[in-house]
Design an enzyme around this catalytic site. Structure first.
Site, PDB file in Angstrom:
ATOM      1  CG  ASP A 243      33.682 -19.510 -45.110  1.00  0.00           C
ATOM      2  OD1 ASP A 243      33.415 -20.103 -46.161  1.00  0.00           O
ATOM      3  OD2 ASP A 243      34.247 -18.467 -45.524  1.00  0.00           O
TER       4      ASP A 243
ATOM      5  CG  HIS B 118      30.702 -24.313 -46.844  1.00  0.00           C
ATOM      6  ND1 HIS B 118      31.482 -23.120 -46.694  1.00  0.00           N
ATOM      7  CD2 HIS B 118      31.074 -25.155 -45.850  1.00  0.00           C
ATOM      8  CE1 HIS B 118      32.262 -23.240 -45.947  1.00  0.00           C
ATOM      9  NE2 HIS B 118      32.399 -24.503 -45.135  1.00  0.00           N
TER      10      HIS B 118
END
Length: 318
Positions: free
Chosen positions: A296, A292
């Site tokens: 995203d 992450h």
């Protein structure tokens, strides 16, 4: 005296000593294979850079050494010749080095455990999962000889998708994102000693037949412990298929320093209601774990959507 040190054979810091080809007291020639060492991914051979007599083995079979550690010491032949002729040199019996298989497999497991913990601790991992309807593709794959397996299919289509989603084909290095121009595809392989990941270099330049042939070759080498350093390093994205074990969804762990790994589950049949009739269809579970820090959730989901679209249109594959 010459020191034989453990070189860096991969991106791993530790290796297990698998087998010594020489024993203490043996005469050594330049280029002789001295020892085999094993990382998490493969086995490598270390050769002698100079001739002489093997005086001391400092790291025994089954033990773990770090990059730069001294494995053995070689005494040059000249040093032997300079010794006094009157010196009472007695032959000594060299004990045979033995180590149980369980011990060797245990520093191997330790290496895997260390890398997996490092992966989890040094990245922000998240997994997204979805079903993919593969009814048409499940029939189409038998039109080739031999039939395509699911790893072949997913590997080929994943490479195509990564070209349009480059941030999943990247690494995090020195606090910055490095996007690779080509796809070096790793395929996780279960071996007798544990997980090994051979890498298909420039997979984006290969057609389906070439990709399948190279995959078979590397998987066989991995299971035999014969992968070279080049064949087990430099990956940019990895596939892990647990479908043969009946697994559906799972959370694969990223192979650092890569950004993502795709998990493939077992294809299964299911029933749906179409125009008032019950019909049998087939679906494939896929699981994408990604870092992450680099990407995203929405872009990762778009990657899965693009892959799903390709799996739903097998005309592009067969």
């Amino acid at each position: 005296m010459y020191q034989i040190k453990l070189p860096r054979t991969s991106d791993e810091d530790e290796s297990v000593i698998v087998f010594w080809h020489k024993t203490e007291g043996d005469s050594i020639q330049k280029g002789d294979i001295l020892v085999e060492v094993q990382t998490e991914k493969a086995v490598f051979e270390i050769e002698a850079e100079n001739g002489g007599i093997l005086k001391n083995i400092l790291v025994n079979r089954g033990e773990v050494a770090r990059v730069g550690d001294v494995l053995a010491v070689i005494e040059p032949v000249q040093d032997q010749e300079d010794k006094s002729d009157t010196e009472n040199v007695q032959e000594k019996e060299v004990p045979i080095q033995t180590q149980t298989t369980e011990s060797s497999e245990a520093h191997f497991r330790r290496t895997i455990a260390k890398r997996m913990m490092q992966s989890l601790q040094q990245s922000a991992q998240l997994t997204e999962m979805r079903w993919v309807d593969v009814t048409v593709l499940n029939g189409k794959r038998y039109e080739t000889d031999p039939p395509l397996n699911w790893t072949d299919i997913i590997a080929y289509l994943t490479v195509k998708v990564l070209k349009n989603h480059p941030h999943l084909n990247a690494i995090w290095e020195n606090d910055r994102i490095i996007v690779h121009p080509h796809v070096h595809l790793g395929i996780a392989v279960d071996t007798d000693k544990g997980l090994v990941v051979p890498v298909i270099k420039d997979a984006d330049k290969k057609d389906l037949v070439e990709l399948r042939q190279e995959s078979r070759c590397l998987i066989n080498k991995a299971k035999s412990g014969l992968l070279s350093r080049e064949e087990s390093s430099g990956g940019t994205f990895t596939l892990s298929n647990l479908g043969q074990y009946g697994i559906q969804f799972f959370t694969p762990i990223i192979n650092p320093p890569e950004t993502a790994i795709l998990g493939i589950g077992k294809v299964e049949s299911y029933l749906v209601l179409e125009e008032g009739q019950i019909k049998e269809r087939y679906r494939l579970p896929i699981s994408l774990t990604f870092d992450h820090r680099i990407i995203d959730g929405a872009p990762a989901a778009r990657f899965l959507q693009t892959l799903t679209d390709l799996l739903n249109t097998p005309e592009q594959l067969i």
